[in-house]
Design an enzyme around this catalytic site. Sequence first.
Site, PDB file in Angstrom:
ATOM      1  N   ASP A 171     -11.138   2.548   4.076  1.00  0.00           N
ATOM      2  CA  ASP A 171     -11.426   1.120   3.924  1.00  0.00           C
ATOM      3  C   ASP A 171     -12.933   0.882   3.786  1.00  0.00           C
ATOM      4  OD1 ASP A 171      -9.443  -0.817   3.726  1.00  0.00           O
ATOM      5  OD2 ASP A 171      -8.943  -0.732   5.857  1.00  0.00           O
ATOM      6  N   LYS A 182       0.843  -1.206   0.000  1.00  0.00           N
ATOM      7  CA  LYS A 182       0.000   0.000   0.000  1.00  0.00           C
ATOM      8  C   LYS A 182       0.879   1.256   0.000  1.00  0.00           C
ATOM      9  CE  LYS A 182      -3.845  -2.468   2.135  1.00  0.00           C
ATOM     10  NZ  LYS A 182      -4.551  -2.871   3.355  1.00  0.00           N
ATOM     11  N   GLN A 203      -4.755  -2.048   9.543  1.00  0.00           N
ATOM     12  CA  GLN A 203      -4.638  -3.353   8.900  1.00  0.00           C
ATOM     13  C   GLN A 203      -5.224  -4.438   9.806  1.00  0.00           C
ATOM     14  OE1 GLN A 203      -3.636  -3.802   5.721  1.00  0.00           O
ATOM     15  NE2 GLN A 203      -3.997  -5.988   5.868  1.00  0.00           N
TER      16      GLN A 203
END
Length: 287
Positions: free
Chosen positions: A119, A52, A96
Amino acid sequence: MEIIDGNKIAKEIKQEILSETQKIIEKKGKAPHLAAILVGHDGGSESYVNFKIKDCEEVGFESSLVRFEDDVTEKELISAIEKLNDDKNVDGFIIQLPLPKHIDEQKIIEAISPDKDVDGFHPENVGKMTIGLPSFISATPLGITLLLERCNINTSGKHCVIIGRSNIVGRPLSILMSQKKMNSTVTVLHSGSENLKEICRSADILVAAIGKPDFVTKDMVKEGAVVIDVGTTRVPSDKTKSGFKLTGDVDYENVAPKCSYITPVPGGVGPMTRLALLLNTLEAAKK
Ligand code: GUN
């Protein structure tokens, strides 16, 4: 049979993002900024976060990483989230997953400001997505719809069967595919489903998102179906430098000859998931 090249499509869209980045820099005097919180040292999570960060560099975004050890407390994590919520320099951030067992994942997700939740995991974004309001859409489902669109795959009126009902992939994808834009007829299969193989065989578009290597076998796939493989299980391998290889949910070798389109693992859905996160960050920076 056509192999869908997720890397190629992601690369094309990255070029489009790069020119948007330039416009944002001209207008706001700074590049979009994505931050990530990483807890512990799980190999998979480490490599996803590294990818990322690398993606951000490629499209001219700023990025930053906040790390914690496995024994981090919920309080410490929430305090880091609040700092990022208030940081005007950060447009969007992710935590994460998965998190260690002693941390309440849902509580952590709900601490993220919905405006920065690139997200798309916060219930406010999930709710808005569900009723078709503008929102951040979680990266894998968004990436899959983009993949289908860019390949000009006709989804309207087609039977889309999704194996897996996770909050991150199966459930949000089922909502997106049933909305007017994609216009599919959707079935969600899960561990409690009866007649699973038979239902898979009726799919025009079959999405496998259960995390079980080679779960989808050729007897489960209709001739000419579109098969999208979301699986990324790391299995040990002595053929790679890292000592593992990514394995999809589809028995690719035997299923591919029956398909009109299929995504490989790696190089199918994965790059599009990463791309979708960049698109969400771009949107956050535009606001
Ligand atoms: N773990 C597996 N997939 C994801 C994702 O899309 N976002 C985050 N934050 N964690 C993940």
